[in-house]
Design a protein around this motif. Structure first.
Motif, PDB file in Angstrom:
ATOM      1  N   PHE A  89      74.783 -15.578   6.784  1.00 26.84           N
ATOM      2  CA  PHE A  89      74.490 -14.572   5.770  1.00 26.84           C
ATOM      3  C   PHE A  89      73.095 -13.997   5.981  1.00 26.84           C
ATOM      4  N   ASP A  90      72.951 -12.705   5.735  1.00 29.92           N
ATOM      5  CA  ASP A  90      71.648 -12.079   5.563  1.00 29.92           C
ATOM      6  C   ASP A  90      71.581 -11.704   4.092  1.00 29.92           C
ATOM      7  N   VAL A  91      70.585 -12.226   3.392  1.00 28.12           N
ATOM      8  CA  VAL A  91      70.473 -12.020   1.959  1.00 28.12           C
ATOM      9  C   VAL A  91      69.154 -11.311   1.672  1.00 28.12           C
ATOM     10  N   GLN A 100      66.894 -18.608   5.370  1.00 31.81           N
ATOM     11  CA  GLN A 100      68.062 -19.492   5.299  1.00 31.81           C
ATOM     12  C   GLN A 100      67.796 -20.706   4.433  1.00 31.81           C
ATOM     13  N   SER A 101      66.559 -21.149   4.357  1.00 26.14           N
ATOM     14  CA  SER A 101      66.250 -22.331   3.547  1.00 26.14           C
ATOM     15  C   SER A 101      66.372 -22.039   2.052  1.00 26.14           C
ATOM     16  N   ASP A 102      66.331 -20.751   1.666  1.00 23.99           N
ATOM     17  CA  ASP A 102      66.475 -20.372   0.257  1.00 23.99           C
ATOM     18  C   ASP A 102      67.919 -20.057  -0.120  1.00 23.99           C
ATOM     19  N   VAL A 103      68.840 -20.141   0.844  1.00 27.54           N
ATOM     20  CA  VAL A 103      70.234 -19.766   0.600  1.00 27.54           C
ATOM     21  C   VAL A 103      71.132 -20.973   0.845  1.00 27.54           C
ATOM     22  N   ALA A 104      71.914 -21.328  -0.189  1.00 28.84           N
ATOM     23  CA  ALA A 104      72.894 -22.412  -0.059  1.00 28.84           C
ATOM     24  C   ALA A 104      74.290 -21.815  -0.217  1.00 28.84           C
ATOM     25  N   VAL A 105      75.183 -22.221   0.666  1.00 28.68           N
ATOM     26  CA  VAL A 105      76.554 -21.701   0.659  1.00 28.68           C
ATOM     27  C   VAL A 105      77.517 -22.863   0.531  1.00 28.68           C
ATOM     28  N   SER A 106      78.476 -22.734  -0.388  1.00 27.52           N
ATOM     29  CA  SER A 106      79.516 -23.758  -0.500  1.00 27.52           C
ATOM     30  C   SER A 106      80.858 -23.078  -0.765  1.00 27.52           C
ATOM     31  N   VAL A 107      81.882 -23.538  -0.065  1.00 29.79           N
ATOM     32  CA  VAL A 107      83.228 -22.975  -0.226  1.00 29.79           C
ATOM     33  C   VAL A 107      83.811 -23.510  -1.527  1.00 29.79           C
ATOM     34  N   SER A 116      90.763 -14.556   1.631  1.00 28.98           N
ATOM     35  CA  SER A 116      91.083 -14.780   0.210  1.00 28.98           C
ATOM     36  C   SER A 116      90.344 -15.966  -0.395  1.00 28.98           C
ATOM     37  N   ASN A 117      89.565 -16.713   0.366  1.00 27.51           N
ATOM     38  CA  ASN A 117      88.771 -17.808  -0.188  1.00 27.51           C
ATOM     39  C   ASN A 117      87.437 -17.270  -0.707  1.00 27.51           C
ATOM     40  N   VAL A 118      86.810 -18.078  -1.553  1.00 30.25           N
ATOM     41  CA  VAL A 118      85.562 -17.686  -2.205  1.00 30.25           C
ATOM     42  C   VAL A 118      84.478 -18.697  -1.864  1.00 30.25           C
ATOM     43  N   VAL A 119      83.253 -18.190  -1.674  1.00 34.10           N
ATOM     44  CA  VAL A 119      82.096 -19.062  -1.506  1.00 34.10           C
ATOM     45  C   VAL A 119      81.127 -18.805  -2.647  1.00 34.10           C
ATOM     46  N   GLU A 120      80.387 -19.863  -2.973  1.00 37.81           N
ATOM     47  CA  GLU A 120      79.318 -19.742  -3.961  1.00 37.81           C
ATOM     48  C   GLU A 120      78.007 -19.613  -3.197  1.00 37.81           C
ATOM     49  N   LEU A 121      77.268 -18.594  -3.511  1.00 41.27           N
ATOM     50  CA  LEU A 121      75.993 -18.328  -2.862  1.00 41.27           C
ATOM     51  C   LEU A 121      74.889 -18.607  -3.886  1.00 41.27           C
ATOM     52  N   GLU A 122      74.029 -19.566  -3.568  1.00 40.89           N
ATOM     53  CA  GLU A 122      72.894 -19.865  -4.438  1.00 40.89           C
ATOM     54  C   GLU A 122      71.612 -19.497  -3.720  1.00 40.89           C
ATOM     55  N   ILE A 123      70.893 -18.560  -4.302  1.00 41.14           N
ATOM     56  CA  ILE A 123      69.618 -18.128  -3.735  1.00 41.14           C
ATOM     57  C   ILE A 123      68.520 -18.706  -4.629  1.00 41.14           C
ATOM     58  N   THR A 124      67.662 -19.541  -4.051  1.00 38.67           N
ATOM     59  CA  THR A 124      66.635 -20.234  -4.822  1.00 38.67           C
ATOM     60  C   THR A 124      65.250 -19.656  -4.546  1.00 38.67           C
ATOM     61  N   ASN A 125      64.267 -20.204  -5.256  1.00 41.82           N
ATOM     62  CA  ASN A 125      62.860 -19.806  -5.116  1.00 41.82           C
ATOM     63  C   ASN A 125      62.640 -18.334  -5.430  1.00 41.82           C
ATOM     64  N   LEU A 126      63.314 -17.850  -6.480  1.00 41.20           N
ATOM     65  CA  LEU A 126      63.160 -16.460  -6.899  1.00 41.20           C
ATOM     66  C   LEU A 126      62.322 -16.385  -8.171  1.00 41.20           C
ATOM     67  N   THR A 127      61.587 -15.322  -8.297  1.00 40.68           N
ATOM     68  CA  THR A 127      60.883 -15.010  -9.534  1.00 40.68           C
ATOM     69  C   THR A 127      61.193 -13.549  -9.842  1.00 40.68           C
ATOM     70  N   LEU A 128      62.246 -13.346 -10.630  1.00 38.00           N
ATOM     71  CA  LEU A 128      62.686 -11.994 -10.946  1.00 38.00           C
ATOM     72  C   LEU A 128      62.137 -11.567 -12.298  1.00 38.00           C
ATOM     73  N   THR A 129      61.766 -10.318 -12.391  1.00 34.28           N
ATOM     74  CA  THR A 129      61.233  -9.753 -13.621  1.00 34.28           C
ATOM     75  C   THR A 129      62.323  -9.716 -14.684  1.00 34.28           C
ATOM     76  N   GLN A 130      61.976 -10.172 -15.867  1.00 33.14           N
ATOM     77  CA  GLN A 130      62.935 -10.118 -16.965  1.00 33.14           C
ATOM     78  C   GLN A 130      62.970  -8.718 -17.555  1.00 33.14           C
ATOM     79  N   SER A 131      64.073  -8.419 -18.222  1.00 35.91           N
ATOM     80  CA  SER A 131      64.325  -7.097 -18.815  1.00 35.91           C
ATOM     81  C   SER A 131      64.243  -5.999 -17.748  1.00 35.91           C
TER      82      SER A 131
END
Length: 152
Positions: A89-91, A100-107, A116-131
């Motif tokens: 993945f490129d995220v 890649q260390s900030d992205v976890a992928v699990s089927v 037709s299968n789905v993966v869960e993508l977890e992107i960590t170490n984010l600081t996103l602006t609220q609102s």
């Protein structure tokens, strides 16, 4: 009569040599073009058979402000099995590439990311602006999907 035939023979032989040289160049050029078309055709075939869709609801809370984790679900809607690893993945979140260390992928449904299968993508170490609105770009084997979401 012999005076005319010798120069004619020399010109004839010269024209045959030039024609053979031109034919050799043309054959080499056509072979190179054919190889390029074959290689590009294979790449295009792979891209055509690759398709993903982000199926998470942008209205749901996909971002956890406490842990700084963005969780989205991505479905393989293409015709081939795709790599279910962070290296596949490129995220990009808000125009910033995530390593890649900030992205976890699990089927989610199975062991491989088959069509037709789905993966869960977890992107960590984010600081996103609220609102604010945010944008996630996910690229897998040349297929890019954009997911826009709002962090309340």
């Amino acid at each position: 009569m012999a005076d005319i035939s010798v120069p004619s023979l020399i010109l004839f032989i010269a024209s045959i040599v030039v024609a053979a040289g031109v034919a050799g160049v043309l054959i080499d050029t056509v072979t190179g073009i054919s190889s390029s078309v074959d290689e590009r055709g294979g790449d295009v075939s792979t891209e055509i058979r690759t398709d993903i869709e982000i199926i998470s609801d942008p209205e749901s809370s996909v971002y956890d402000t406490g842990s700084g984790t963005l969780t989205v679900y991505v479905k393989n809607t293409g015709l081939r099995t795709l790599p279910a690893t962070s290296g596949g993945f490129d995220v990009i979140v808000d125009s910033q590439y995530r390593s890649q260390s900030d992205v976890a992928v699990s089927v989610v449904d199975g062991t491989e990311w088959r069509p037709s299968n789905v993966v869960e993508l977890e992107i960590t170490n984010l600081t996103l602006t609220q609102s604010a609105d945010h944008r996630l770009n996910v690229v897998v084997d040349g297929d890019e999907e954009v997911f826009e979401f709002y962090v309340p």
